[in-house]
Design an enzyme around this catalytic site. Structure first.
Site, PDB file in Angstrom:
ATOM      1  CB  CYS A  77      -5.535 -16.816  18.514  1.00 44.36           C
ATOM      2  SG  CYS A  77      -4.231 -15.731  18.134  1.00 44.36           S
ATOM      3  CG  ASN A 121      -2.286  -8.911  12.860  1.00 46.32           C
ATOM      4  OD1 ASN A 121      -2.545  -9.059  11.386  1.00 46.32           O
ATOM      5  ND2 ASN A 121      -2.634  -9.970  13.486  1.00 46.32           N
ATOM      6  NE  ARG A 139      -3.802  -2.052   2.116  1.00 42.03           N
ATOM      7  CZ  ARG A 139      -4.841  -2.525   2.976  1.00 42.03           C
ATOM      8  NH1 ARG A 139      -5.157  -1.792   3.958  1.00 42.03           N
ATOM      9  NH2 ARG A 139      -5.525  -3.726   2.772  1.00 42.03           N
ATOM     10  CB  SER A 197      -3.059 -15.121   6.356  1.00 45.68           C
ATOM     11  OG  SER A 197      -2.191 -14.024   6.022  1.00 45.68           O
ATOM     12  CD  GLU A 224       5.106 -20.281   6.397  1.00 42.76           C
ATOM     13  OE1 GLU A 224       5.079 -19.264   6.695  1.00 42.76           O
ATOM     14  OE2 GLU A 224       4.734 -21.493   6.900  1.00 42.76           O
TER      15      GLU A 224
END
Lengths: 574, 574
Positions: A45, A316, A24, A41, A35
């Site tokens: 949790c 995050n 952005r 993503s 990865e």
């Protein structure tokens, strides 16, 4: 000028967030995520909820809020970000500014050049070297594959006895999840320390959570070191130093350690916690390499000391700061408060900032107060109790910590505490926050307002109080004092503290029955919450009694046995 | 020295609180409360819930959280406070320091001396001089007797058509309560201003509440002045300037005015709002006379201007400050934010600080953002949407206001905004608050974090956006622009904006289908929430488009008609 090459190692939380934010900020940058696993993503949790069955499919943890699965092609088409899954970063050459990776399926190696590198390598569940830990059906819960394996094991008919090692967040969530999945399961939590959630809570708050666990049929053994696991191939017994427990299935939750191998090999500095050291810009010791999420260290916002508190929310936030800074920005991350919230059966358990226990260890002078209150207007149906413990710096009167537990709306008050601590709010300021009130949402004076005002009374020397644990210690030492219950006879009949030195004088009769109380003896007053106990202290002091205090939280915050058997012979004729 | 004589006029909220606090601070003071009615400490905010039947008995609104009815004997025995009910204060002699009271049953008058006097005379519901307002079945809701009468009227079989005059808090709560009590009731709300809750909300947020009301079968007529009520003894019609409505029952909610007659007669100064002027110590123009609660003026914490916002929560806070100060303390009250929360059917509606509308009126430069977000992890069942509008000072970037609505947990985020505004928090600081996260309670980046980050993007010039109302105005003016829907074809099929200039290009296809969009034409992108719309703006700008913006909140915050009829011919082959 050629495009800024940004390489991100790690595709779970910080990595994709940093990459998306970088895109952005710089539409022309070349951005690559590396990865080692298959998943991108995913919401780690959510794993206990997958095990409990509230979340049906592993995939539900991997889609975005609008239901799009965030796989490599999503990142490419939407964000123009290259994602290499099943690809492991093996070495970083900081001077050549390249990352050597291996494609795990083919074994093919290649070097990827970078201008800015982001380490988002996450953490691993600790697997302590307990004898027998490699027996089958002994798990840790570190990733989705673990979650799937644990759930499969649980669903077997012959698995009925479960031991959870460690009474931290994951074990508490798991106990709840497992009872939902398989209601008959025998569940025991074994904890090394004296009480549950020792890293987060103070003992008297932890004791309230423990009481709730017990009500839900979960066994909790504290101060118990697990010495080994036994079994023929598969676990059958868990040995503690003093005990032996049958077990078909064990999950060991001994915390997480940051994944720092790659960083260490590259000569990047670790902090005192063993996680990667970063400055406020999330830069490591190599200024072109950033680190965030579970592999990185944080500064505690209150103590200013380095802490290792890996959290999805922090990961995050790190990602956004890093995304800014790898594209020329200068954003900063101010640190964490160790905010935690967890649903333990019907109990909501939250904490933020420093605990009283930590404060004492660090040598801070703090004053605390424990205040139970309904979460909504008492006349509005469905209101529930919450117990708020506030911790303030005794000198500055600034709020430095809060612990809030109960069946009511803990969530709202916890975030008010987070905001207050973040902004250096005194309890005096907190008490006058114009918090939201309407009967379905709060009491006219919100629970937080009450707690703040009570703590102000204590800081001002007006309220003289001790905690439930201090009362229990006095009882256990056999001290000679009066436990003055100032509730109504009806309340007394419903539930009593089962001690011989309890005397009942309802608050409304106290002024006329002063003669029954010796002026020279220590008196500890209490009621259901705290307010009448406090009023009683005020009345007695006003009448010249000199050794009076009340105990904070009253029956509502009393973590020990209460006698609830109805009996006729009420101790007083009041 | 003789005891401090404290006289409190008014026994509902501020009065008893001030008296109780005074007792705690001074055990020897002589404290008297004078109340003209029968009731003490009743929760006026609970009246709509009594009407709706959620609260069963008027007495339920008068007991304390532990079930004790707070009558005169309670105050005497527990707090040693004298309460005179059915006693009206008639005059204050400020120089003699006496209050003349009349005992209403006997007509007996006497003078009560004071050292410190507290005015807590409350407010009265406005009863505007509309022709026909004295017809039977036309009510205002100012006290418990009104509530009882309204409920009795509602329960009559022949009462089926109800008009609520004024679209403020009370009417909205009543509409909900009445539908609960009597599901078939025809309910119309008539509002003078252009939208509901005009004193609290901005139009695009009010429009979302209005949409929800409509879904619940409540009719809302705005910009409609009620010109009169008609009927034979009992109301039958409500005339507005353009319309006539049938009505069996009317409740007029035209706000409250402070009860200041006694103060005015005594020469005590009123403020510009018409309420009693007080300083930060809650002292009136006579330093021995304090005022608080609904009869007193407040300072707005952000604007520092006098405001009249009577609230039960404020009344209680005032009481504590006054109780301190009439016993020698020096506590201060910092002002209010006009925080409001209300449950309107399934919608939670909250606001605090200044609205954009107010800010413009006052000449403040503010930047705002409207951000919908789930209240909990999207994979956790029962999560709901909330729409957050944040309002920041454009120069200082400090949060000055928030409006939050939706079926999700508004309550928590509203109080975070309250805390943030109270402490002068910038949106940059707010975005990094370590807010509580676990899937049952929040998203990893909390809805407030998202909203704060979005507003940062806008303040930084990165996000270029307009509101739903601005889009609608462009449409209504027939402007030539492209409304670029970047959602998936599936989402498009489920619900669409029904306009000819809508074009669908899913975000994932945007980069490859840029050729379909003219570079010189205005493009307004949107999606379900806002994030993909914002991403689309970024992609297009990155590709050299110069006149692109997105509309805030997307479909989730679109208050107008949405076409939800499924149709086969999707406008694109994407």
């Amino acid at each position: 000028m050629s495009a800024n090459k940004i390489v991100v190692i790690g595709g779970v939380a910080t990595g994709p967030k940093a990459a998306a934010r970088a895109r952005r900020c710089d539409p022309k940058a070349e951005i690559t995520i590396i990865e080692k696993g298959d998943f991108l993503s995913y919401a780690g949790c959510g794993m206990p909820f997958y095990i409990g069955g509230i979340v049906k499919e592993p995939n539900d943890l991997m889609s975005s809020p609008i239901g799009v699965v965030r796989d490599a092609s999503f990142f490419k088409s939407v964000k123009d970000i290259n994602v290499l899954t099943r690809t492991k970063a093996e070495t970083i050459d900081c001077s050549a500014k390249t990352v050597e990776v291996i494609e795990l399926s083919s074994g093919e190696k290649k070097k990827i050049p970078y201008d800015k590198l982001v380490l988002a390598t996450g953490s691993n569940a600790n697997r302590p070297p307990i004898p027998g830990i490699n027996l089958s059906n002994v798990y840790t819960l570190g990733n989705m594959n673990d979650a799937i394996a644990i759930k499969q094991a649980l669903l077997k008919a012959e698995v009925n006895k479960m031991v959870l090692v460690g009474a931290g967040l994951i074990s508490l969530e798991l106990a709840h999840a497992i009872q939902e999945l398989k209601p008959g399961m025998d569940i025991t939590i074994v904890e090394l320390m004296e009480y549950l959630m020792p890293a987060q809570l103070d003992p008297e708050i932890a004791a309230l959570v423990g009481k709730h666990l017990k009500q839900k049929g979960i066994k909790l053994l504290t101060s118990q070191k697990v010495s080994g696991f036994e079994g023929q191939g598969q676990v059958q017994k868990v040995n503690t130093v003093t005990d032996t427990l049958d077990a078909d299935l064990v999950v060991v939750s001994a915390g997480a350690r940051p994944e720092v191998e790659l960083a260490v090999k590259a000569g990047i500095k670790l902090g005192p916690t063993g996680a990667i050291a970063v400055n406020e810009y999330m830069q490591t010791s190599d200024p072109d390499i950033y680190a965030g999420g579970d592999c990185a260290e944080n500064v505690h916002f209150v103590t200013k000391k380095p802490v290792y508190i890996p959290m999805g929310s922090t990961a995050n936030r790190h990602g956004r700061v890093i995304g800014d800074n790898v594209t020329g920005g200068k954003d900063t991350f101010p640190g964490v408060l160790g905010t935690t919230i967890v649903k333990v059966f019907d109990f909501n358990v939250g904490r933020t900032g420093v605990s009283e226990t930590e404060a004492k260890k660090l040598g801070y002078g703090v004053t605390t107060f424990i205040c139970p209150n309904p979460d909504r207007a008492h006349f509005y149906p469905g209101h529930n109790l919450i117990v708020i413990k506030l911790i303030a710096d005794s000198k500055t009167r600034k709020l430095v910590g809060a612990q809030i537990v109960g069946t009511g709306d803990v969530n709202k008050r916890l975030d008010v505490a987070v905001a207050a601590i973040s902004m250096g709010t005194t309890v005096d300021q907190l008490a006058n926050f114009d918090l939201a009130y309407a009967p379905p949402f709060a009491t006219a004076m919100d629970a937080m307002t009450h707690a703040a005002n009570s703590l102000r009374n204590k800081l001002d020397g007006r309220a003289k109080s001790i905690s439930s644990l201090q009362v229990k210690e006095k009882l256990d030492r056999g001290e000679d004092f009066i436990l003055l219950d100032v509730r109504s006879p009806k309340e007394y009949e419903e539930a009593r503290l089962p001690y011989a030195n309890v005397k009942l004088i309802p608050l409304g009769k106290l002024r006329e029955r002063l003669g029954e109380l010796p002026k020279d003896k220590e008196i500890v007053t209490f009621c259901k919450l705290s307010m009448r106990g406090y009023e009683a202290q005020g009345i007695l002091e006003g009448e010249g009694f000199t050794n009076v205090k009340f105990f904070e939280g009253g029956i509502a915050a009393w973590p020990f046995e209460v006698d609830t058997e109805k009996f006729k012979e009420v101790k007083t004729n009041a």
